[in-house]
Design an enzyme around this catalytic site. Structure first.
Site, PDB file in Angstrom:
ATOM      1  N   ASP A  20      23.769  46.179  32.889  1.00  0.00           N
ATOM      2  CA  ASP A  20      23.474  45.531  34.176  1.00  0.00           C
ATOM      3  C   ASP A  20      22.210  46.127  34.800  1.00  0.00           C
ATOM      4  O   ASP A  20      21.382  45.404  35.377  1.00  0.00           O
ATOM      5  CB  ASP A  20      24.653  45.726  35.158  1.00  0.00           C
ATOM      6  CG  ASP A  20      25.973  45.359  34.507  1.00  0.00           C
ATOM      7  OD1 ASP A  20      25.967  44.497  33.624  1.00  0.00           O
ATOM      8  OD2 ASP A  20      26.995  45.972  34.873  1.00  0.00           O
TER       9      ASP A  20
HETATM   10  O1  LIG Z   1      35.074  41.674  32.853  1.00  0.00           O
HETATM   11  P1  LIG Z   1      33.576  41.606  33.039  1.00  0.00           P
HETATM   12  O2  LIG Z   1      33.248  40.964  34.355  1.00  0.00           O
HETATM   13  O3  LIG Z   1      32.872  40.990  31.901  1.00  0.00           O
HETATM   14  O4  LIG Z   1      33.052  43.084  33.084  1.00  0.00           O
HETATM   15  C1  LIG Z   1      33.453  43.957  34.103  1.00  0.00           C
HETATM   16  C2  LIG Z   1      32.772  45.261  33.937  1.00  0.00           C
HETATM   17  O5  LIG Z   1      33.087  45.820  32.669  1.00  0.00           O
HETATM   18  O6  LIG Z   1      31.381  45.082  33.950  1.00  0.00           O
HETATM   19  C3  LIG Z   1      30.735  46.212  34.518  1.00  0.00           C
HETATM   20  C4  LIG Z   1      29.819  46.832  33.527  1.00  0.00           C
HETATM   21  O7  LIG Z   1      28.920  45.924  33.004  1.00  0.00           O
HETATM   22  C5  LIG Z   1      31.840  47.137  34.946  1.00  0.00           C
HETATM   23  O8  LIG Z   1      31.460  47.745  36.128  1.00  0.00           O
HETATM   24  C6  LIG Z   1      33.038  46.248  35.060  1.00  0.00           C
HETATM   25  O9  LIG Z   1      34.256  46.926  34.950  1.00  0.00           O
END
Ligand SMILES: O=P(O)(O)OC[C@@]1(O)O[C@H](CO)[C@@H](O)[C@@H]1O
Length: 307
Positions: free
Chosen positions: A252
């Site tokens: 991210d």
């Molecule tokens: O379940 P999603 O929305 O694909 O991913 C959620 C997540 O893994 O994404 C972030 C890291 O990229 C974490 O902060 C969070 O827990």
């Protein structure tokens, strides 16, 4: 103004522990609880670089309140849509050798919640670019993401997608400005295993054929990435190793750093990739986002070349 959408935010619990043993309890060395979710992480990272954005998302219960409070405390703007239930807690474990993650499903989304979000998208005066990241809450409408993209594009906004679902493939036809898959997602969505530059070329071409304008393809722990604008392809690689603490938010922050340099200066791919790779690497050296202390130094140690 950048807007981020985290439809399914989370409190991340990051635990450092001894090796897990079946049917036995282990006591951890440390645990931390951070407000996260893919789009929120982009907003947090932009803020660390001094750039404001507005974080949108669905929030619920005590954990949702915690995430919104932390978002505002970090100086980020946030326009929450409140829904029933409890924002999920995701758990990440590092036993010194391996990382494990347990990602929970999140609360139930109702059509009313979706409408509230569309209304926000329809009435913002400064929506320039919407970054849509992460999974969806349970019971989201089948066309929820199509609608989100449509509402944003109807306002003349660019759309950036960081989604791991196969929905990404259909959404490519809406000509998003940028997608940011990692190599696993690229294999699942476009069916190409990426081991060589030629594999990357093939996969990137498929994404463009599907309608995407630009692709930032990250290669995870290999410490490299590709960027393609449909005409040229760049390859970036870092020349240093990191002491991995948690890779969880690295992708991210890689995206945030790339957008920061590239969004308003599309010829600046080289600098954007350097900052993106450096930021991702530094984030993986801490729990959550960390302090970005080594980003400048690491940027100098990323080489970028055109393929
Ligand atoms: O379940 P999603 O929305 O694909 O991913 C959620 C997540 O893994 O994404 C972030 C890291 O990229 C974490 O902060 C969070 O827990």
């Amino acid at each position: 103004m950048f807007y981020t959408l985290t439809a399914n935010p989370a409190v991340d619990m990051t635990v450092s522990c001894p090796s897990l043993i079946p049917n036995e309890n282990v006591r951890s060395m440390s645990a931390s609880y951070t407000a996260n979710g893919k789009g929120l992480d982009v907003s947090f990272a932009l803020k660390k670089f001094g750039v404001d954005s507005v974080a949108l998302g669905f929030f619920a219960g005590f954990t949702g309140k915690y995430v919104v409070d932390e978002t505002m405390n970090s100086g980020c703007l946030c326009r929450p849509v409140w829904i029933d239930g409890v924002t999920r807690i995701n758990s990440y474990f590092n036993d010194g050798e391996n990382e494990y993650g347990i990602l929970n499903p999140g609360p139930v989304l109702t059509p009313q919640g979706e409408q509230e979000l569309y209304k926000i998208l329809d009435t913002t005066g400064d929506l320039e670019c919407l970054i849509v990241s992460g999974s969806l809450p349970r019971k989201a409408s089948k066309d929820f993401l199509d609608q989100v993209v449509k509402h944003a594009q109807d306002r003349g906004a660019d759309v950036v997608l960081d989604l791991s679902s196969d929905k990404l493939k259909t959404l490519c036809a809406t000509h998003p400005l940028l997608i940011k898959p990692n190599h696993h997602e690229m294999r699942e969505i476009f069916g190409v295993q990426i081991d060589t530059d030629d594999d990357a070329r093939r996969a990137l071409a498929l994404a463009h054929e599907a309608g995407v304008q630009n692709v930032l393809l990250t290669m995870g722990s290999r410490g490299s990435a590709y960027f393609s604008n449909g005409e040229d392809i760049w390859y970036a690689k870092r020349d240093f190793n990191i002491k991995l603490v948690s890779s969880v938010c690295a992708g991210d922050c890689t995206l945030a750093a790339f957008l920061l340099k590239w969004y308003h200066d599309r010829d600046n791919v080289e600098e954007a990739m350097k900052l993106a790779m450096a930021t991702g690497a530094n984030v993986a050296e801490s729990v959550g986002l960390g302090d970005f202390a080594h980003v400048d130094e690491y940027s100098k140690r990323v080489t970028v070349r055109k393929l």
